[in-house]
Design a protein around this motif. Structure first.
Motif, mmCIF file in Angstrom:
data_model
loop_
_atom_site.group_PDB
_atom_site.id
_atom_site.type_symbol
_atom_site.label_atom_id
_atom_site.label_comp_id
_atom_site.label_asym_id
_atom_site.label_seq_id
_atom_site.Cartn_x
_atom_site.Cartn_y
_atom_site.Cartn_z
ATOM 1 N N ASP A 56 3.719 3.841 4.705
ATOM 2 C CA ASP A 56 4.657 3.049 5.504
ATOM 3 C C ASP A 56 3.880 2.186 6.507
ATOM 4 O OD1 ASP A 56 6.677 2.018 7.059
ATOM 5 O OD2 ASP A 56 7.744 3.912 7.311
ATOM 6 N N PHE A 57 4.035 0.854 6.365
ATOM 7 C CA PHE A 57 3.339 -0.095 7.231
ATOM 8 C C PHE A 57 4.256 -0.672 8.315
ATOM 9 C CE2 PHE A 57 1.100 -0.302 3.139
ATOM 10 C CZ PHE A 57 -0.216 -0.094 3.547
ATOM 11 N N SER A 58 5.467 -0.141 8.460
ATOM 12 C CA SER A 58 6.465 -0.742 9.347
ATOM 13 C C SER A 58 5.950 -0.930 10.771
ATOM 14 C CB SER A 58 7.740 0.103 9.360
ATOM 15 O OG SER A 58 8.309 0.187 8.061
ATOM 16 N N GLU A 59 5.219 0.067 11.291
ATOM 17 C CA GLU A 59 4.777 0.011 12.681
ATOM 18 C C GLU A 59 3.606 -0.945 12.911
ATOM 19 O OE1 GLU A 59 4.065 3.892 14.241
ATOM 20 O OE2 GLU A 59 6.030 4.677 13.616
ATOM 21 N N THR A 60 3.055 -1.486 11.846
ATOM 22 C CA THR A 60 1.956 -2.440 12.005
ATOM 23 C C THR A 60 2.479 -3.842 12.326
ATOM 24 O OG1 THR A 60 1.909 -3.132 9.670
ATOM 25 C CG2 THR A 60 0.628 -1.167 10.284
ATOM 26 N N GLY A 61 3.786 -4.062 12.081
ATOM 27 C CA GLY A 61 4.346 -5.401 12.257
ATOM 28 C C GLY A 61 4.073 -6.315 11.087
ATOM 29 N N LYS A 62 3.445 -5.802 10.048
ATOM 30 C CA LYS A 62 3.156 -6.576 8.841
ATOM 31 C C LYS A 62 4.059 -6.119 7.701
ATOM 32 C CE LYS A 62 -0.567 -8.738 10.442
ATOM 33 N NZ LYS A 62 -1.906 -8.482 9.878
ATOM 34 N N THR A 63 4.384 -7.047 6.821
ATOM 35 C CA THR A 63 5.131 -6.684 5.624
ATOM 36 C C THR A 63 4.156 -6.191 4.561
ATOM 37 O OG1 THR A 63 4.981 -8.891 4.627
ATOM 38 C CG2 THR A 63 6.852 -8.466 6.122
ATOM 39 N N VAL A 64 4.686 -5.474 3.583
ATOM 40 C CA VAL A 64 3.837 -5.026 2.470
ATOM 41 C C VAL A 64 3.270 -6.233 1.740
ATOM 42 C CG1 VAL A 64 3.809 -3.815 0.262
ATOM 43 C CG2 VAL A 64 5.064 -2.842 2.184
ATOM 44 N N ALA A 65 4.081 -7.276 1.596
ATOM 45 C CA ALA A 65 3.607 -8.488 0.919
ATOM 46 C C ALA A 65 2.394 -9.073 1.637
ATOM 47 C CB ALA A 65 4.730 -9.515 0.838
ATOM 48 N N GLU A 66 2.429 -9.091 2.963
ATOM 49 C CA GLU A 66 1.295 -9.602 3.736
ATOM 50 C C GLU A 66 0.074 -8.700 3.569
ATOM 51 O OE1 GLU A 66 3.512 -11.840 7.478
ATOM 52 O OE2 GLU A 66 3.292 -9.647 7.514
ATOM 53 N N ILE A 67 0.301 -7.403 3.629
ATOM 54 C CA ILE A 67 -0.799 -6.453 3.434
ATOM 55 C C ILE A 67 -1.439 -6.656 2.068
ATOM 56 C CG2 ILE A 67 -1.391 -4.003 3.171
ATOM 57 C CD1 ILE A 67 -0.817 -4.599 6.046
ATOM 58 N N ASN A 68 -0.600 -6.761 1.037
ATOM 59 C CA ASN A 68 -1.120 -6.881 -0.329
ATOM 60 C C ASN A 68 -1.851 -8.196 -0.554
ATOM 61 O OD1 ASN A 68 -0.290 -4.355 -1.060
ATOM 62 N ND2 ASN A 68 1.511 -5.004 -2.214
ATOM 63 N N ARG A 69 -1.397 -9.277 0.082
ATOM 64 C CA ARG A 69 -2.125 -10.548 -0.042
ATOM 65 C C ARG A 69 -3.520 -10.430 0.567
ATOM 66 N NH1 ARG A 69 3.000 -13.073 0.748
ATOM 67 N NH2 ARG A 69 2.690 -13.128 3.014
ATOM 68 N N SER A 70 -3.591 -9.761 1.697
ATOM 69 C CA SER A 70 -4.889 -9.566 2.332
ATOM 70 C C SER A 70 -5.797 -8.696 1.467
ATOM 71 C CB SER A 70 -4.697 -8.924 3.709
ATOM 72 O OG SER A 70 -5.941 -8.676 4.327
ATOM 73 N N LEU A 71 -5.245 -7.643 0.875
ATOM 74 C CA LEU A 71 -6.041 -6.772 0.010
ATOM 75 C C LEU A 71 -6.524 -7.516 -1.223
ATOM 76 C CD1 LEU A 71 -3.996 -3.426 0.135
ATOM 77 C CD2 LEU A 71 -6.083 -3.996 1.390
ATOM 78 N N LEU A 72 -5.654 -8.324 -1.811
ATOM 79 C CA LEU A 72 -6.037 -9.052 -3.020
ATOM 80 C C LEU A 72 -7.182 -10.022 -2.726
ATOM 81 C CD1 LEU A 72 -5.496 -9.500 -6.003
ATOM 82 C CD2 LEU A 72 -3.776 -11.215 -5.391
ATOM 83 N N ALA A 73 -7.162 -10.604 -1.543
ATOM 84 C CA ALA A 73 -8.260 -11.497 -1.155
ATOM 85 C C ALA A 73 -9.588 -10.746 -1.083
ATOM 86 C CB ALA A 73 -7.949 -12.145 0.187
ATOM 87 N N GLN A 74 -9.495 -9.431 -0.941
ATOM 88 C CA GLN A 74 -10.700 -8.593 -0.903
ATOM 89 C C GLN A 74 -10.945 -7.879 -2.235
ATOM 90 O OE1 GLN A 74 -11.207 -6.385 2.968
ATOM 91 N NE2 GLN A 74 -9.104 -7.059 3.313
ATOM 92 N N GLY A 75 -10.236 -8.324 -3.280
ATOM 93 C CA GLY A 75 -10.448 -7.758 -4.615
ATOM 94 C C GLY A 75 -9.805 -6.413 -4.833
ATOM 95 N N ILE A 76 -8.658 -6.164 -4.167
ATOM 96 C CA ILE A 76 -7.971 -4.871 -4.292
ATOM 97 C C ILE A 76 -6.491 -5.106 -4.590
ATOM 98 C CG2 ILE A 76 -7.289 -2.765 -3.077
ATOM 99 C CD1 ILE A 76 -9.801 -3.045 -1.377
ATOM 100 N N PHE A 77 -5.975 -4.406 -5.593
ATOM 101 C CA PHE A 77 -4.536 -4.381 -5.836
ATOM 102 C C PHE A 77 -3.936 -3.272 -4.976
ATOM 103 C CE2 PHE A 77 -5.560 -5.990 -10.302
ATOM 104 C CZ PHE A 77 -5.213 -7.299 -9.997
ATOM 105 N N GLY A 78 -3.085 -3.640 -4.010
ATOM 106 C CA GLY A 78 -2.441 -2.645 -3.162
ATOM 107 C C GLY A 78 -1.287 -1.964 -3.875
ATOM 108 N N GLY A 79 -0.583 -1.093 -3.151
ATOM 109 C CA GLY A 79 0.515 -0.336 -3.743
ATOM 110 C C GLY A 79 1.739 -1.187 -4.027
ATOM 111 N N LYS A 80 2.642 -0.641 -4.811
ATOM 112 C CA LYS A 80 3.876 -1.356 -5.147
ATOM 113 C C LYS A 80 4.778 -1.462 -3.920
ATOM 114 C CE LYS A 80 7.932 -1.498 -8.105
ATOM 115 N NZ LYS A 80 8.728 -0.853 -9.156
#
Length: 463
Positions: free
Chosen positions: A401-425
């Motif tokens: 759960d990323f709710s308390e970070t103020g970021k959406t999962v979509a934002e988290i996953n875009r950042s991870l993909l830029a680092q060569g990682i597929f994040g969770g669904k």
């Protein structure tokens, strides 16, 4: 045919050939041929296709260039699962399933049988041992169809029309089940408690004399292990219904088998057993039951058995109770319609199980448990990130759960993909009550370095 040499790939695009074919069927134009297609479905613009290629080499280069735009799990570190999971595929699996005798055979009949029947019998025998059942079908298309067929089998056996399913089920799978069963089964949803498991009080209030069965998954869609399997089975059995359990087969080296807590019909997907993800296409469903006539005669798909031949000491492999199928004598009166299945993946799963053996299945299950627990522990150390919101035992997958970070999962996953990682669904659309949560998958392929790389990348993405 005239014009073929000028159009080697789409010969019927030649105007004179089109006109000849339309005259043959009594039509004046292609528009007339398509008049029954709703206007909203018709393409209004021209297709953006390149000019015709002059050679096979040019066509190949063009297609490979398009495919090269894809990114995959060889180029990226993958923590995405949710029904199609990345596991290690032994080289032997690809070696055997690419043999011409298996790869090109459509169904495998006595007149062209080159070991396919025996291979599928061996597959069924090993899956039966794995799930602690006695009868296993030739694979169906995927887990969703297997689960739907499990519900329909329960309906036919009990002559009842309701099947209870948990609210925390894969929405796509449930949509397939509803569509497949709409003519004969009505699904009733049962709530899950704060631990992500079946709410027994709610279940008791919904089981009645018209309940054909209760369908649960163990582990569930969100990775949670159901701790009350026996109580659920006892409850439905007392009401005259059946206990239906969906299972990830790779978990059974470390988790109890469904029959040990009362399951009557078991189903699942073979994809974890030596099958590549193939962009989501390596799916293959199975069903398993006890060797009792009331169950066996309700399988709609093929069952392979072994029997002595007319030659002493010789055995043969073939269909069991073939007439019960839609392609047997029953035809339109068959249990369900069954067409092309995924038997090649059954053979592949058989190779995987034979390669791993009981000890190998135990080792891979233990490795998955250790890796997933380690990943959850390290992610939980990050600020403002909540891991395993249910607090339950889990296998392979868990909710972050990323709710308390103020970021959406979509934002988290875009950042991870830029680092060569597929994040969770991203679960925010399927289960909005969980906020900005994602389903992470960790298997035996992940090393400690992989997990620490993920944790570092998530920490950066969540700032």
């Amino acid at each position: 045919m005239k014009g073929f040499d000028n159009h080697p790939y789409i010969p019927n695009s030649a105007p004179e050939i089109q006109a000849e074919m339309l005259r043959e069927i009594g039509l004046a134009s292609l528009e007339e041929l398509h008049k029954n297609v709703p206007d909203a479905l018709k393409l209004k613009d021209t297709m953006k296709l390149p000019r015709a290629f002059g050679s096979e080499y040019e066509l190949r280069r063009h297609v490979e260039g398009l495919l090269g735009k894809n990114t995959d799990c060889k180029k990226n570190l993958n923590f995405l699962g949710a029904g199609c999971w990345q596991h290690y595929v032994p080289a032997l699996c690809d070696e055997v399933n690419s043999r011409g005798e298996f790869l090109t055979g459509y169904g495998g009949e006595p007149y062209n049988e080159l070991g396919r029947f025996q291979s599928l019998f061996e597959y069924a025998s090993m899956v039966a041992e794995l799930v602690d059942m006695e009868v296993v079908n030739v694979p169906t298309m995927d887990w969703a169809q297997a689960a739907a067929t499990t519900a329909r089998m329960a309906q036919r056996i009990t002559n009842r029309t309701e099947v209870i399913v948990p609210t925390l089920i894969d929405p796509e799978k449930f949509a397939v089940m509803e569509n497949y069963c709409r003519a004969s089964v009505r699904f009733v949803r049962v709530n899950c408690n704060g631990k992500g498991q079946i709410d027994l009080d709610d279940l008791k209030s919904k089981v009645n004399s018209n309940t054909a069965g209760v369908y649960i998954e163990n582990p569930g869609y969100l990775g949670v292990i159901e701790e009350h399997g026996q109580e659920i089975s006892d409850l439905i059995h007392a009401a005259g219904g059946l206990s239906l359990v969906g299972v990830d087969p790779i978990s059974l080296g470390v988790l109890a088998t469904p029959p040990s807590y009362g399951a009557d019909i078991v189903c699942g997907d073979l994809q974890p057993l030596g099958i590549h993800m193939n962009y989501g296409g390596g799916q293959s469903g199975f069903m398993a039951t006890r060797d009792e006539e009331k169950f066996v005669m309700e399988f709609p798909s093929r069952l392979f058995g072994i029997a002595p031949t007319s030659q002493p000491g010789e055995y043969g492999f073939g269909d069991v109770a073939y007439d019960r199928t839609s392609f047997g004598h029953h035809r339109e009166h068959g249990k369900e319609y069954v067409g092309t299945q995924s038997a090649l993946w059954g053979i592949t799963a058989g190779v995987y199980l034979a390669t791993m053996g009981p000890r190998g299945m135990e080792e891979v299950g233990e490795t998955i448990l250790y890796n997933a627990q380690y990943a959850a522990k390290k992610l939980a150390e990050l600020p403002n990130i909540r891991v395993n919101r249910f607090g339950s035992c889990f296998f392979k997958e868990f909710v972050v759960d990323f709710s308390e970070t103020g970021k959406t999962v979509a934002e988290i996953n875009r950042s991870l993909l830029a680092q060569g990682i597929f994040g969770g669904k991203d679960l925010s659309n399927e289960f909005p009550q969980f906020g900005q949560s994602a389903l992470y998958c960790v298997t035996e392929i992940h090393t400690q370095d992989d997990i620490e790389r993920l944790v570092s990348a998530v920490a950066q993405a969540a700032r």
